[in-house]
Design a protein around this motif. Structure first.
Motif, PDB file in Angstrom:
ATOM      1  N   SER A 122       5.496  -5.118   4.312  1.00 38.98           N
ATOM      2  CA  SER A 122       6.434  -5.031   5.421  1.00 38.98           C
ATOM      3  C   SER A 122       7.813  -5.528   4.997  1.00 38.98           C
ATOM      4  N   LEU A 123       7.838  -6.641   4.276  1.00 38.04           N
ATOM      5  CA  LEU A 123       9.108  -7.204   3.795  1.00 38.04           C
ATOM      6  C   LEU A 123       9.889  -6.179   2.965  1.00 38.04           C
ATOM      7  N   VAL A 124       9.197  -5.451   2.104  1.00 37.92           N
ATOM      8  CA  VAL A 124       9.908  -4.492   1.240  1.00 37.92           C
ATOM      9  C   VAL A 124      10.031  -3.112   1.892  1.00 37.92           C
ATOM     10  N   GLY A 125       9.486  -2.966   3.105  1.00 32.94           N
ATOM     11  CA  GLY A 125       9.719  -1.744   3.871  1.00 32.94           C
ATOM     12  C   GLY A 125       8.839  -0.562   3.514  1.00 32.94           C
ATOM     13  N   ILE A 126       7.607  -0.803   3.064  1.00 31.98           N
ATOM     14  CA  ILE A 126       6.727   0.322   2.731  1.00 31.98           C
ATOM     15  C   ILE A 126       5.337   0.182   3.353  1.00 31.98           C
ATOM     16  N   SER A 127       5.256  -0.478   4.489  1.00 29.36           N
ATOM     17  CA  SER A 127       3.962  -0.641   5.167  1.00 29.36           C
ATOM     18  C   SER A 127       3.272   0.694   5.394  1.00 29.36           C
ATOM     19  N   ASP A 128       4.052   1.715   5.714  1.00 26.38           N
ATOM     20  CA  ASP A 128       3.478   3.029   6.043  1.00 26.38           C
ATOM     21  C   ASP A 128       2.944   3.766   4.806  1.00 26.38           C
ATOM     22  N   LYS A 129       3.200   3.230   3.602  1.00 27.60           N
ATOM     23  CA  LYS A 129       2.752   3.888   2.368  1.00 27.60           C
ATOM     24  C   LYS A 129       1.565   3.174   1.728  1.00 27.60           C
ATOM     25  N   ALA A 130       0.976   2.222   2.431  1.00 26.26           N
ATOM     26  CA  ALA A 130      -0.045   1.349   1.825  1.00 26.26           C
ATOM     27  C   ALA A 130      -1.175   2.120   1.151  1.00 26.26           C
ATOM     28  N   ASP A 131      -1.562   3.237   1.714  1.00 27.80           N
ATOM     29  CA  ASP A 131      -2.717   3.978   1.184  1.00 27.80           C
ATOM     30  C   ASP A 131      -2.325   5.127   0.257  1.00 27.80           C
ATOM     31  N   LYS A 132      -1.039   5.241  -0.065  1.00 28.62           N
ATOM     32  CA  LYS A 132      -0.590   6.289  -0.987  1.00 28.62           C
ATOM     33  C   LYS A 132      -0.758   5.823  -2.432  1.00 28.62           C
ATOM     34  N   TYR A 133      -0.814   6.794  -3.324  1.00 28.07           N
ATOM     35  CA  TYR A 133      -0.814   6.494  -4.759  1.00 28.07           C
ATOM     36  C   TYR A 133       0.625   6.591  -5.282  1.00 28.07           C
ATOM     37  N   PRO A 134       0.923   5.878  -6.379  1.00 26.98           N
ATOM     38  CA  PRO A 134       2.301   5.873  -6.884  1.00 26.98           C
ATOM     39  C   PRO A 134       2.913   7.265  -7.032  1.00 26.98           C
ATOM     40  N   ASP A 135       2.121   8.248  -7.507  1.00 26.98           N
ATOM     41  CA  ASP A 135       2.723   9.577  -7.715  1.00 26.98           C
ATOM     42  C   ASP A 135       2.985  10.328  -6.412  1.00 26.98           C
ATOM     43  N   GLU A 136       2.611   9.746  -5.296  1.00 22.85           N
ATOM     44  CA  GLU A 136       2.934  10.335  -3.991  1.00 22.85           C
ATOM     45  C   GLU A 136       4.216   9.727  -3.398  1.00 22.85           C
ATOM     46  N   LEU A 137       4.829   8.808  -4.142  1.00 24.11           N
ATOM     47  CA  LEU A 137       5.998   8.096  -3.625  1.00 24.11           C
ATOM     48  C   LEU A 137       7.271   8.530  -4.329  1.00 24.11           C
ATOM     49  N   SER A 138       8.404   8.363  -3.639  1.00 24.57           N
ATOM     50  CA  SER A 138       9.704   8.553  -4.284  1.00 24.57           C
ATOM     51  C   SER A 138       9.942   7.395  -5.260  1.00 24.57           C
ATOM     52  N   ALA A 139      10.941   7.574  -6.120  1.00 25.30           N
ATOM     53  CA  ALA A 139      11.264   6.524  -7.098  1.00 25.30           C
ATOM     54  C   ALA A 139      11.622   5.206  -6.395  1.00 25.30           C
ATOM     55  N   GLY A 140      12.415   5.317  -5.331  1.00 29.66           N
ATOM     56  CA  GLY A 140      12.815   4.106  -4.613  1.00 29.66           C
ATOM     57  C   GLY A 140      11.626   3.390  -3.989  1.00 29.66           C
ATOM     58  N   GLU A 141      10.691   4.185  -3.453  1.00 26.72           N
ATOM     59  CA  GLU A 141       9.477   3.583  -2.869  1.00 26.72           C
ATOM     60  C   GLU A 141       8.626   2.923  -3.949  1.00 26.72           C
ATOM     61  N   GLN A 142       8.544   3.566  -5.108  1.00 27.17           N
ATOM     62  CA  GLN A 142       7.781   2.956  -6.212  1.00 27.17           C
ATOM     63  C   GLN A 142       8.407   1.625  -6.630  1.00 27.17           C
ATOM     64  N   GLN A 143       9.741   1.580  -6.649  1.00 30.70           N
ATOM     65  CA  GLN A 143      10.367   0.314  -7.029  1.00 30.70           C
ATOM     66  C   GLN A 143      10.122  -0.751  -5.961  1.00 30.70           C
ATOM     67  N   ARG A 144      10.039  -0.351  -4.709  1.00 31.56           N
ATOM     68  CA  ARG A 144       9.711  -1.326  -3.658  1.00 31.56           C
ATOM     69  C   ARG A 144       8.307  -1.897  -3.853  1.00 31.56           C
ATOM     70  N   VAL A 145       7.381  -1.038  -4.257  1.00 32.91           N
ATOM     71  CA  VAL A 145       6.022  -1.517  -4.543  1.00 32.91           C
ATOM     72  C   VAL A 145       6.051  -2.513  -5.704  1.00 32.91           C
ATOM     73  N   ALA A 146       6.806  -2.159  -6.743  1.00 28.79           N
ATOM     74  CA  ALA A 146       6.904  -3.037  -7.912  1.00 28.79           C
ATOM     75  C   ALA A 146       7.502  -4.391  -7.522  1.00 28.79           C
ATOM     76  N   ILE A 147       8.476  -4.360  -6.622  1.00 35.13           N
ATOM     77  CA  ILE A 147       9.085  -5.617  -6.165  1.00 35.13           C
ATOM     78  C   ILE A 147       8.078  -6.413  -5.336  1.00 35.13           C
ATOM     79  N   ALA A 148       7.336  -5.716  -4.484  1.00 41.62           N
ATOM     80  CA  ALA A 148       6.301  -6.404  -3.697  1.00 41.62           C
ATOM     81  C   ALA A 148       5.299  -7.096  -4.620  1.00 41.62           C
ATOM     82  N   ARG A 149       4.876  -6.376  -5.637  1.00 42.22           N
ATOM     83  CA  ARG A 149       3.922  -6.950  -6.602  1.00 42.22           C
ATOM     84  C   ARG A 149       4.526  -8.151  -7.326  1.00 42.22           C
ATOM     85  N   ALA A 150       5.820  -8.054  -7.636  1.00 47.28           N
ATOM     86  CA  ALA A 150       6.468  -9.137  -8.386  1.00 47.28           C
ATOM     87  C   ALA A 150       6.645 -10.402  -7.557  1.00 47.28           C
TER      88      ALA A 150
END
Ligand code: ADP
Ligand code: ADP
Length: 226
Positions: A122-150
């Motif tokens: 939620s903090l990084v703004g991708i709650s709605d993508k939780a069940d997607k795989y990385p290749d289903e995301l835009s580059a910006g969304e993938q970086q948000r996931v990476a930031i969430a993980r970090a």
């Protein structure tokens, strides 16, 4: 938070860093800039103890990295979140699982994971993508996931290695807003970048390295023409 005191790293004959001294305080936001081959990666690798300095002292969060035994390295790295230009997500895990995995490695309980992962997504703004795989995301969304993980394990320092290098300008600005927001909560950020426009706009501290030497350390401008 991070102190380099007269740090030198020589690779065979190549100078990585030479007599570099710099102090980064808790909560600072620092851009690390300089031409290719200047020593930026060397600086980051020394913080993570991926390589050892030949001389000088490096302190990260109160601990002398240069004196650390191999056994202590995992504790050091746990304090440091990292984001890369190419995201480096696990392709066969969903967004949720990619982020949860960073907690599983530290043996957090399922209860802790179920509570924390949705908060950070939620903090990084991708709650709605939780069940997607990385290749289903835009580059910006993938970086948000990476930031969430970090950030999910509450690192004291977040290192971002050209985090906007694969993003279009608008998306890059959104990612910078997110990094700024994370910095506001007290996380120290060190960002390696060649993005002059971003550095000039953000007006943060800029540490410039050239040929292994810290040649500039001041607030504001990127300072190079490329
Ligand atoms: P930057 O990240 O700013 O591009 P680096 O820290 O990668 O710079 O490199 C600094 C200098 O150290 C360069 O001259 C580079 O060629 C040299 N260098 C980096 N890694 C190695 C290595 N493993 N072996 C030899 N020289 C290296
Ligand atoms: P278990 O069933 O083993 O206790 P969880 O209930 O935590 O595990 O999660 C099972 C799977 O459901 C996870 O691997 C994850 O992919 C998915 N999941 C759990 N919570 C969420 C959530 N808030 N958003 C999206 N997916 C979730």
């Amino acid at each position: 938070m991070i102190t380099f005191d007269n740090v030198t790293k020589i690779y065979n004959t190549n100078v990585g860093l030479e007599n570099a001294s710099v102090n980064i305080d808790k909560g600072d936001f620092v851009f690390l800039v300089g031409p290719s081959g200047a020593g930026k990666s060397t600086f980051i690798k020394l913080i993570l103890k991926e390589i050892d300095a030949d001389a000088g002292s490096i302190i990260v969060d109160g601990d002398e990295v240069t004196a650390m035994s191999n056994r202590e390295i995992p504790d050091l790295r746990r304090k440091i979140g990292i984001v890369f230009q190419d995201f480096r997500l696990l392709p066969k895990k969903t967004v949720y699982e990619n982020v949860a995995f960073a907690m599983e490695i530290l043996h957090r309980t399922k209860r802790q994971i179920r509570k924390k992962v949705p908060q950070v997504l939620s903090l990084v703004g991708i709650s709605d993508k939780a069940d997607k795989y990385p290749d289903e995301l835009s580059a910006g969304e993938q970086q948000r996931v990476a930031i969430a993980r970090a950030i999910i394990n509450n690192p004291t320092v977040l290192i971002a290695d050209e985090p906007t290098g694969n993003l279009d300008p608008d998306t890059a600005n959104d990612i910078m807003d997110l990094l700024n927001q994370i910095n506001m909560t007290g996380t120290t950020i060190v960002m390696v970048t060649h993005a002059k426009d971003i550095v000039d706009r953000m007006q943060k501290r800029v540490v410039a390295i050239e040929s292994g030497h810290i040649v500039r350390d001041e607030f504001g401008q990127y300072g190079y023409e490329e």
